[in-house]
Enzyme design. Structure first.
Site, PDB file in Angstrom:
ATOM      1  N   LYS A  80     -10.276   8.348  -5.378  1.00 57.11           N
ATOM      2  CA  LYS A  80      -9.735   7.314  -4.300  1.00 57.11           C
ATOM      3  C   LYS A  80     -10.418   7.367  -3.047  1.00 57.11           C
ATOM      4  O   LYS A  80     -11.352   8.165  -2.896  1.00 57.11           O
ATOM      5  CB  LYS A  80      -8.334   8.124  -3.792  1.00 57.11           C
ATOM      6  CG  LYS A  80      -7.415   6.998  -3.225  1.00 57.11           C
ATOM      7  CD  LYS A  80      -6.601   6.300  -4.246  1.00 57.11           C
ATOM      8  CE  LYS A  80      -5.449   5.297  -3.573  1.00 57.11           C
ATOM      9  NZ  LYS A  80      -4.674   4.652  -4.235  1.00 57.11           N
ATOM     10  N   GLY A 184      11.979  -1.592   0.182  1.00 61.27           N
ATOM     11  CA  GLY A 184      10.857  -2.062   0.334  1.00 61.27           C
ATOM     12  C   GLY A 184      10.821  -3.451  -0.818  1.00 61.27           C
ATOM     13  O   GLY A 184      10.463  -2.919  -2.127  1.00 61.27           O
ATOM     14  N   VAL A 185      10.827  -4.494  -0.468  1.00 65.57           N
ATOM     15  CA  VAL A 185      10.583  -5.690  -1.215  1.00 65.57           C
ATOM     16  C   VAL A 185       9.186  -6.492  -0.803  1.00 65.57           C
ATOM     17  O   VAL A 185       9.493  -7.512  -0.392  1.00 65.57           O
ATOM     18  CB  VAL A 185      11.847  -6.510  -1.448  1.00 65.57           C
ATOM     19  CG1 VAL A 185      12.832  -6.122  -2.358  1.00 65.57           C
ATOM     20  CG2 VAL A 185      12.487  -6.726   0.056  1.00 65.57           C
ATOM     21  N   GLY A 186       8.303  -5.748  -0.846  1.00 61.97           N
ATOM     22  CA  GLY A 186       6.876  -6.171  -0.510  1.00 61.97           C
ATOM     23  C   GLY A 186       6.177  -6.905  -1.952  1.00 61.97           C
ATOM     24  O   GLY A 186       7.084  -7.340  -2.712  1.00 61.97           O
ATOM     25  N   ASN A 187       5.076  -6.772  -1.955  1.00 65.74           N
ATOM     26  CA  ASN A 187       4.324  -7.340  -3.193  1.00 65.74           C
ATOM     27  C   ASN A 187       4.835  -6.903  -4.598  1.00 65.74           C
ATOM     28  O   ASN A 187       5.152  -7.589  -5.443  1.00 65.74           O
ATOM     29  CB  ASN A 187       2.993  -6.787  -3.126  1.00 65.74           C
ATOM     30  CG  ASN A 187       2.186  -7.692  -2.145  1.00 65.74           C
ATOM     31  OD1 ASN A 187       2.311  -8.724  -1.832  1.00 65.74           O
ATOM     32  ND2 ASN A 187       1.156  -7.149  -1.457  1.00 65.74           N
ATOM     33  N   VAL A 188       5.200  -5.425  -4.678  1.00 71.39           N
ATOM     34  CA  VAL A 188       5.725  -4.802  -5.998  1.00 71.39           C
ATOM     35  C   VAL A 188       7.345  -5.037  -5.773  1.00 71.39           C
ATOM     36  O   VAL A 188       7.827  -5.675  -6.741  1.00 71.39           O
ATOM     37  CB  VAL A 188       5.464  -3.332  -6.164  1.00 71.39           C
ATOM     38  CG1 VAL A 188       6.053  -3.065  -7.440  1.00 71.39           C
ATOM     39  CG2 VAL A 188       3.543  -3.261  -6.179  1.00 71.39           C
TER      40      VAL A 188
END
Ligand code: NAD
Length: 349
Positions: A80, A184-188
């Site tokens: 990373k 959390g309803v972002g990209n994923v």
């Protein structure tokens, strides 16, 4: 700031630091383990409060990538990188190119991809300095509608993981009427919520960013929930898709869900929370097993990309989880611990 005696050092093979005065880059690359292949992992850009905080983050994340790749059945290791800075204010083309040169200086031991604070454009720019960039969509891929964004595959993998966990915990073969709380309803998270809605699940959602919640309410008939209320809902599945460390002393006692399965990395605040979930009879689908869809997709990106091959590989997330759940049940051990031992048996073999 210690490195070799750092509590999260965990026998990293290599940790490199780069200061590039001209561009302002302060970056760290951590390579945890390359026994299975080159270390692949995202580059996170974040306004860390200190160098020590950045080091801790990169060490924990790179270790997680080794475990993730091993249980995803990929011939690659874990690594990373982080850039210390605010992606909204400090990111410049010169800085991203300097990061590309830093990646290149490791000669292919580490392959970079996008992560929080970096995007497909940044990866394209890094690719002008190094060929060690993973998951870049070429012209053919772009023509086929792919951008190199791993989020759709990650969401699909989490969906497969939820199916497997619901089967194991609730004895249900489908998700019709299964109640899921998505944090959390972002990209994923949004893509996952859409897959769940299409499968007939009922949804409750929370997000810091109100428009993201409103979209789920309007398009997916989800119920909007205040941020803190998401833990105590009377649902079947809690799906953390925002931050790490959300499974902790405060949240676990509130959970009514029988299953925890979501995309967020490092969901357990401490290893003891793996036990705490088991003691409460909650089936925890280990985060790095469930959210491996992104690196699976990156692995296949390239001229021979086949959607059906990727889909088949994503389905294996369900089989791996089934194996983990079965071992955990028979040996009465927490699922996170079982997953760690299975991964170690693969990458240390
Ligand atoms: P994202 O930034 O697009 O979405 C995260 C969402 O969570 C945002 O909408 C944000 O407003 C919201 N959020 C932040 N804090 C919150 C809180 N306290 N409560 C509720 N909502 C909150 O990120 P993403 O790409 O969707 O990734 C989500 C998680 O999954 C991250 O932890 C990421 O590390 C992990 N992950 C992502 C991928 C991928 O392919 N994108 C792969 C593996 C793991």
């Amino acid at each position: 700031m210690s490195v070799f005696s750092h509590p999260d050092f965990d026998a990293h093979e290599q940790v490199s630091f780069r200061l590039d005065r001209a561009s302002g880059l302060r970056g760290i690359i951590a390579v945890h383990n390359t026994r299975l292949g080159r270390a692949l992992g995202g580059c996170r850009m974040w306004p860390y409060a200190s160098d020590a905080e950045a080091l801790t983050d990169v060490l924990r994340l790179s270790r997680g990538m080794t475990y993730k790749a091993a249980l995803a059945g990929l011939p690659q290791g874990g690594g990373k990188s982080v850039i210390i800075g605010d992606p909204r204010h400090d990111k410049t083309p010169a800085l991203i190119r300097a990061m590309g040169r830093f990646v290149n200086s490791l000669g292919g031991t580490y392959v970079v991809a996008e992560d929080s604070g970096t995007n497909v454009e940044d990866m394209r720019l890094m690719a002008t300095e190094t060929r060690f960039v993973g998951g870049l969509a070429d012209d053919r891929a772009v023509a086929a509608g792919r951008t190199g964004d791993p989020s759709p595959a990650t969401a699909r993998g989490v969906f497969v993981g939820i199916q497997a966990a619901v089967r194991a915990a609730l004895g249900r073969e489908d998700l019709k009427g299964v109640r899921v709380a998505v944090q959390g309803v972002g990209n994923v998270g949004f893509r996952l919520a859409r897959l769940l809605a299409n499968a007939g699940a009922s949804l409750w959602v929370s997000d810091l960013y109100q428009p993201a919640v409103e979209r789920c309410v309007a398009e997916l008939a989800a119920v909007a929930v205040p941020m803190e209320a998401i833990y105590g809902l009377d649902v079947d599945v809690f799906s953390p898709c925002a931050l790490g460390a959300v499974l902790n002393d405060r949240s676990i006692p509130q959970l009514k869900a029988r299953v925890v399965a979501g995309a967020a990395n490092n969901q357990l605040a401490r290893p003891k929370h793996d036990h705490a979930l088991m003691d409460r009879g909650i089936l925890y689908a280990p985060d790095y097993v469930v959210n491996a869809g992104g690196i699976i997709d990156i692995y296949y990106e390239g001229p021979g990309y086949s959607e059906s091959v990727v889909r088949q590989h994503l389905e294996r997330i369900g089989f791996t989880l089934g194996e983990i759940f079965e071992h955990a049940r028979r040996e009465h051990r927490p699922t996170g611990e079982v997953a760690d031992r299975m991964a170690e048996a693969i990458f240390r073999a």
